[in-house]
Design a protein around this motif. Structure first.
Motif, mmCIF file in Angstrom:
data_model
loop_
_atom_site.group_PDB
_atom_site.id
_atom_site.type_symbol
_atom_site.label_atom_id
_atom_site.label_comp_id
_atom_site.label_asym_id
_atom_site.label_seq_id
_atom_site.Cartn_x
_atom_site.Cartn_y
_atom_site.Cartn_z
ATOM 1 N N ALA A 82 6.770 3.516 -3.610
ATOM 2 C CA ALA A 82 5.496 3.450 -4.338
ATOM 3 C C ALA A 82 5.350 4.601 -5.328
ATOM 4 O O ALA A 82 4.731 4.447 -6.382
ATOM 5 C CB ALA A 82 4.333 3.462 -3.345
ATOM 6 N N LYS A 83 5.944 5.741 -5.004
ATOM 7 C CA LYS A 83 5.906 6.894 -5.903
ATOM 8 C C LYS A 83 7.033 6.861 -6.928
ATOM 9 O O LYS A 83 7.207 7.792 -7.698
ATOM 10 C CB LYS A 83 6.011 8.190 -5.093
ATOM 11 C CG LYS A 83 4.799 8.465 -4.229
ATOM 12 C CD LYS A 83 4.997 9.746 -3.446
ATOM 13 C CE LYS A 83 3.806 10.093 -2.597
ATOM 14 N NZ LYS A 83 4.024 11.331 -1.817
ATOM 15 N N ASN A 116 -5.342 7.823 2.521
ATOM 16 C CA ASN A 116 -4.404 7.853 1.409
ATOM 17 C C ASN A 116 -3.094 7.193 1.826
ATOM 18 O O ASN A 116 -2.318 7.769 2.592
ATOM 19 C CB ASN A 116 -4.156 9.296 0.960
ATOM 20 C CG ASN A 116 -3.226 9.373 -0.225
ATOM 21 O OD1 ASN A 116 -2.757 8.368 -0.739
ATOM 22 N ND2 ASN A 116 -2.955 10.588 -0.659
ATOM 23 N N ARG A 145 -5.908 -3.361 -0.341
ATOM 24 C CA ARG A 145 -4.562 -3.071 0.167
ATOM 25 C C ARG A 145 -4.218 -4.072 1.260
ATOM 26 O O ARG A 145 -5.053 -4.343 2.129
ATOM 27 C CB ARG A 145 -4.498 -1.665 0.750
ATOM 28 C CG ARG A 145 -4.679 -0.593 -0.273
ATOM 29 C CD ARG A 145 -4.588 0.741 0.382
ATOM 30 N NE ARG A 145 -5.704 0.881 1.318
ATOM 31 C CZ ARG A 145 -6.370 1.981 1.531
ATOM 32 N NH1 ARG A 145 -6.041 3.072 0.898
ATOM 33 N NH2 ARG A 145 -7.353 2.022 2.393
ATOM 34 N N ARG A 198 3.196 1.336 7.456
ATOM 35 C CA ARG A 198 3.846 1.931 6.294
ATOM 36 C C ARG A 198 4.993 2.830 6.752
ATOM 37 O O ARG A 198 5.006 3.317 7.876
ATOM 38 C CB ARG A 198 2.845 2.687 5.435
ATOM 39 C CG ARG A 198 2.177 3.818 6.094
ATOM 40 C CD ARG A 198 0.949 4.274 5.312
ATOM 41 N NE ARG A 198 0.365 5.392 6.016
ATOM 42 C CZ ARG A 198 0.613 6.654 5.719
ATOM 43 N NH1 ARG A 198 1.356 6.953 4.701
ATOM 44 N NH2 ARG A 198 0.088 7.620 6.434
ATOM 45 N N ILE A 231 6.601 4.661 0.936
ATOM 46 C CA ILE A 231 5.869 5.693 0.194
ATOM 47 C C ILE A 231 6.714 6.195 -0.973
ATOM 48 O O ILE A 231 6.221 6.325 -2.096
ATOM 49 C CB ILE A 231 5.472 6.847 1.126
ATOM 50 C CG1 ILE A 231 4.445 6.346 2.141
ATOM 51 C CG2 ILE A 231 4.917 8.026 0.339
ATOM 52 C CD1 ILE A 231 4.167 7.309 3.267
ATOM 53 N N GLU A 232 8.005 6.461 -0.718
ATOM 54 C CA GLU A 232 8.895 6.912 -1.799
ATOM 55 C C GLU A 232 9.037 5.842 -2.873
ATOM 56 O O GLU A 232 9.075 6.146 -4.058
ATOM 57 C CB GLU A 232 10.259 7.278 -1.223
ATOM 58 C CG GLU A 232 10.226 8.527 -0.364
ATOM 59 C CD GLU A 232 11.515 8.764 0.386
ATOM 60 O OE1 GLU A 232 12.379 7.863 0.426
ATOM 61 O OE2 GLU A 232 11.659 9.863 0.948
ATOM 62 N N LEU A 267 -0.442 6.809 0.278
ATOM 63 C CA LEU A 267 0.750 7.503 -0.216
ATOM 64 C C LEU A 267 0.960 8.872 0.434
ATOM 65 O O LEU A 267 1.863 9.608 0.051
ATOM 66 C CB LEU A 267 0.673 7.666 -1.731
ATOM 67 C CG LEU A 267 0.642 6.364 -2.525
ATOM 68 C CD1 LEU A 267 0.538 6.654 -4.013
ATOM 69 C CD2 LEU A 267 1.852 5.511 -2.228
ATOM 70 N N SER A 268 0.163 9.202 1.447
ATOM 71 C CA SER A 268 0.338 10.490 2.119
ATOM 72 C C SER A 268 1.545 10.448 3.055
ATOM 73 O O SER A 268 2.040 9.377 3.415
ATOM 74 C CB SER A 268 -0.920 10.860 2.895
ATOM 75 O OG SER A 268 -1.118 9.962 3.962
ATOM 76 N N THR A 269 1.989 11.621 3.451
ATOM 77 C CA THR A 269 3.139 11.736 4.346
ATOM 78 C C THR A 269 2.837 11.058 5.678
ATOM 79 O O THR A 269 1.720 11.112 6.181
ATOM 80 C CB THR A 269 3.464 13.223 4.590
ATOM 81 O OG1 THR A 269 3.671 13.844 3.332
ATOM 82 C CG2 THR A 269 4.689 13.386 5.443
#
Length: 76
Positions: free
Chosen positions: A20-21, A54, A4, A12, A17-18, A56-58
């Motif tokens: 990436a998801k 993680n 990464r 980040r 994150i949104e 992608l976590s909040t």
């Protein structure tokens, strides 16, 4: 396993994150959020992002610490 980029881990944003998801497109809000994180690191020598394994976590933030200044009172 792919490495990464360090910038993604250290700075980040909720928008990254949104993105990436595959939930939303990136916009200028991500840049402004990252700029705020960079300013916090420059002024306090502390990144307010709470570290996580993680990516992608909040997002969770620590409160910004007192800004040390050389002359006069401290900025709170």
């Amino acid at each position: 396993m792919l490495a990464r980029p360090l910038i993604v881990v250290l700075f980040r944003t909720p928008q990254l994150i949104e993105y990436a998801k595959k939930q939303k497109q990136l916009n200028f809000k991500s840049d402004i959020f990252q700029l705020g994180l960079v300013f916090a690191v420059i002024l306090t020598n502390n990144n307010p992002l709470i570290p996580t394994d993680n990516v992608l976590s909040t997002i969770a933030l620590n409160p910004v610490k007192v800004i040390p200044i050389k002359y006069g009172d401290e900025i709170v």
